[in-house]
Design an enzyme around this catalytic site. Sequence first.
Site, short mmCIF file in Angstrom:
data_model
loop_
_atom_site.label_atom_id
_atom_site.label_comp_id
_atom_site.label_asym_id
_atom_site.label_seq_id
_atom_site.Cartn_x
_atom_site.Cartn_y
_atom_site.Cartn_z
N ASP A 1 0.54 -1.44 -0.19
CA ASP A 1 -0.01 0.12 0.21
C ASP A 1 1.27 1.26 0.04
OD1 ASP A 1 -2.78 -0.53 0.23
OD2 ASP A 1 -2.64 -1.25 1.91
C1 BGC Z 1 0.26 1.05 6.60
C2 BGC Z 1 0.00 -0.32 5.34
C3 BGC Z 1 -1.09 0.10 5.42
C4 BGC Z 1 -1.91 1.32 4.55
C5 BGC Z 1 -3.45 0.96 4.84
C6 BGC Z 1 -0.25 2.13 5.76
O1 BGC Z 1 0.34 3.85 6.84
O2 BGC Z 1 1.59 1.52 6.34
O3 BGC Z 1 0.50 -1.30 6.23
O4 BGC Z 1 -1.74 -1.31 4.63
O5 BGC Z 1 -1.87 2.43 5.83
O6 BGC Z 1 -4.00 2.50 4.07
C1 NOJ Z 2 -2.13 -3.66 5.29
C2 NOJ Z 2 -2.89 -3.97 4.69
O1 NOJ Z 2 -4.14 -4.58 5.13
C3 NOJ Z 2 -2.18 -5.02 2.94
O2 NOJ Z 2 -3.82 -4.49 2.15
C4 NOJ Z 2 -1.34 -4.57 2.29
O3 NOJ Z 2 -1.23 -5.57 1.65
C5 NOJ Z 2 0.10 -4.10 3.48
N1 NOJ Z 2 -0.37 -3.60 4.58
C6 NOJ Z 2 0.69 -4.69 2.74
O4 NOJ Z 2 1.06 -2.50 2.59
#
Ligand code: BGC
Ligand code: NOJ
Length: 807
Positions: free
Chosen positions: A483
């Site tokens: 993400d």
């Molecule tokens: C996090 C990710 C997460 C995303 C969701 C980010 O701040 O680092 O792990 O999936 O937010 O929007």
């Molecule tokens: C948490 C999110 O829920 C997931 O969708 C994503 O793939 C991982 N973070 C890595 O960014």
Amino acid sequence: MQFGHFDDEAREYVIETPHTPYPWINYLGSQEFFGLVSHTGGGYCFYRDAKLRRLTRYRYNNIPVDDGGRYFSINDGGDVWSPSYRPYKTELDFFETRHGMGYTRITGERGGVRASVLLFVPVGINAEVHQVTLTNTSDAAKQFSLFSFLEFNLWNAEDDQTNYQRNLSIGEVEVVDGAIYHKTEYRERRNHYAVYGVNAPVAGFDTDRDTYLGFGNGFHEAAVPHAGKAGNSVASGWYPIASHQLDVALEPGESKQFTFVLGYLENDADDKWESPGVIKKDGARELLARFADNASTDAEFAKLNEYWDNLLGSYTVESGDNELNRMVNIWNQYQCMVTYNMSRSASFFETGMGRGMGFRDSSQDLLGFVHLVPERARERIIDIASTQFEDGSAYHQYQPLTKRGNHTLGSGFNDDPLWLILGVAAYVKETGDFAILDEMVPFDNDESKAATLMEHLRRSFNHPLEKAGPHGLPLIGRADWNDCLNLNCFSTEPGESFQTTGNKTGGVAESVLIAGMFCAIGPEYAALARRRGDEAEAQRAEKAIEDMRAAVANHGWDGEWFRRAYDYYGNVVGGAENEDGQIWIEPQGYCVMGGVGLEDGKAVKALDSVRERLNTPHGIVLLNPAYTEYHVELGEVTSYPPGYKENAGIFCHNNPWVIIAETMVGRAEYAWEYYKQITPAYREEISEVHRLEPYVYAQMIAGKDASRHGEAKNSWLTGTASWNFVAVSQYLLGVRPDYDGLIVDPCIGAEVGEYTVTRQVRGATYKVTVTATGTKGARLTVDGKEIEGNTVPYAPAGSVVEVVASV
Ligand code: BGC
Ligand code: NOJ
């Protein structure tokens, strides 16, 4: 250092001290009503949606940390204490919290009184039960008062924490026969209420927080328990709470039990009043009557245990490795059920107010629970697919109450479509229910736009092909699985969403990960098409997959490892030419899983690079070297300090991709070592470093660049649960369902020795005995006869099949 121990027989983790490094929590509930409870009684509960229907209040960011929950207080001749230690922090002669499958039992003893509180949500009932057992352990008669306490939330959790100008005037309660009813907003548009009752006469009650605590006091200074006398207060606005006073007399050695019930009830909008202004309470009365005697509470608790016996029976292992047994048989599967129920909504790191159900998260979660509750997996698949758009893309999230896509976030995460194929394939392999592919499923929740589920999968498969960039690799869009890799966002304003800002449409930023996913997941689509008799479509798909493998080999290979992406300007991300972020974990795992480089040595080379550059004793970091500066053209990943989260943290979710990849190249010992590094039961002895629960996975462990290397964050709600279950059950232990039979292909460290997996699938039971040798390629004997290959044909329901795997 440990703060407790596993009790495998009871399927419990036993926390022996209140002084763990962080609140160690558990979940209650399995269908619609859920609660979170820490080992010192903190937490809250809700009906279906942690944001919109929250029953009790919880303050994230609070100090003292984790203050607020369901508290039981004892005033024994002026000595005030709680079996949960908090909120009073009065020292206890004995303390123990047992977190089990859907229940928690907190026990404290002081001054000759032992108090044990069992909290659970009965199967099929929208209520939390708090069964309190009080025992006089002294040799003198005892008389004391017991006070219950919880604080009501004004239903919408976000509103509850922001809209004080309104909220402080609307709180309303009723108290009838010792039962406390919370009915804020019931007079207008809500047709639901809460009740907190107990199966014994009360000596008093309170519903007004200022009376119970005393204005300005913290929970630990609560005025009523200290005074030993309830105020019989009736809340009007401000802060409604619920507290009962019970006066208890116990002879030496005597025990008494009380069952408290916190229920959620709904009425019909046009039949909700008993008399003007008075809630119609039939539902609540019926609920409380069900728990009128303690034997029915015991019976409901027994039902809950049976529920878990049934669920956990479909995959079990017996080996000489206790950590392996308890993770596979109990805790990993339990966590998979919790992620199924919660998605990423409510934990001690997720407030329950933010995210809905993620398209990619929910699709991957399916992998971990499809064997536990296949019918519910089917329903979940249809819900997810219904939020797909006609062009194959998807809403990135949808809301659990409405099951509608979330417009604020929209779509454009170009990995999303492929995960649906993976989830559906896992379901079909488990159940043999090919008919699901013919189900008519809407696009964008619009029934007029419905098509078969197979057609949804076709569009998923085509999406990365239609959205391909200059190197023939899929365009990344807003982000892919990571993400935080935001190649089109260029965010410069603090606070704006990294994912949805800008989103330039250069059409050049490509993802090698999505390409790897296409190569790994695409064959499932081809297999489904073939089994439906559409050979031409299967061949078209296989040709596209071969082309993608070639594109990865030509443009995704950096010489020693797979590249990560091409950015908005067409520059390499994740190559030797980069200063930071030269190598990333995701494409190493997924491209190998996608079969790239298995023949020409690229796969092994990539995995060797992982070992050399990314591996640590606490797990494999996401990338290296960590970014030390913010790069506007890379996005959120570079916003994190080095070693945390996506910026070179140990992101446990994709460690299993490397584990699976290692089994694909036959390196059992490496795969096994990587599994043990991040698996919580093996980290129990370093709990002071790891800090979070030793019974469930955390999303992240701080990487080697962080000063707190080895410290975990974000436990419970993470795709780590399902992927590690896939890695250990299907690839290390090596027992996985396929379309036509059960594949047995173990690849696990020699130290595991002999083990037996018992797997129930499609009504038959397979007992698979393996002697681990640290290699792959076992030959199989099925019911005494040697077979070719590693697929055991499915046997008729009811059969028991004995499989022996030997090298
Ligand atoms: C996090 C990710 C997460 C995303 C969701 C980010 O701040 O680092 O792990 O999936 O937010 O929007
Ligand atoms: C948490 C999110 O829920 C997931 O969708 C994503 O793939 C991982 N973070 C890595 O960014």
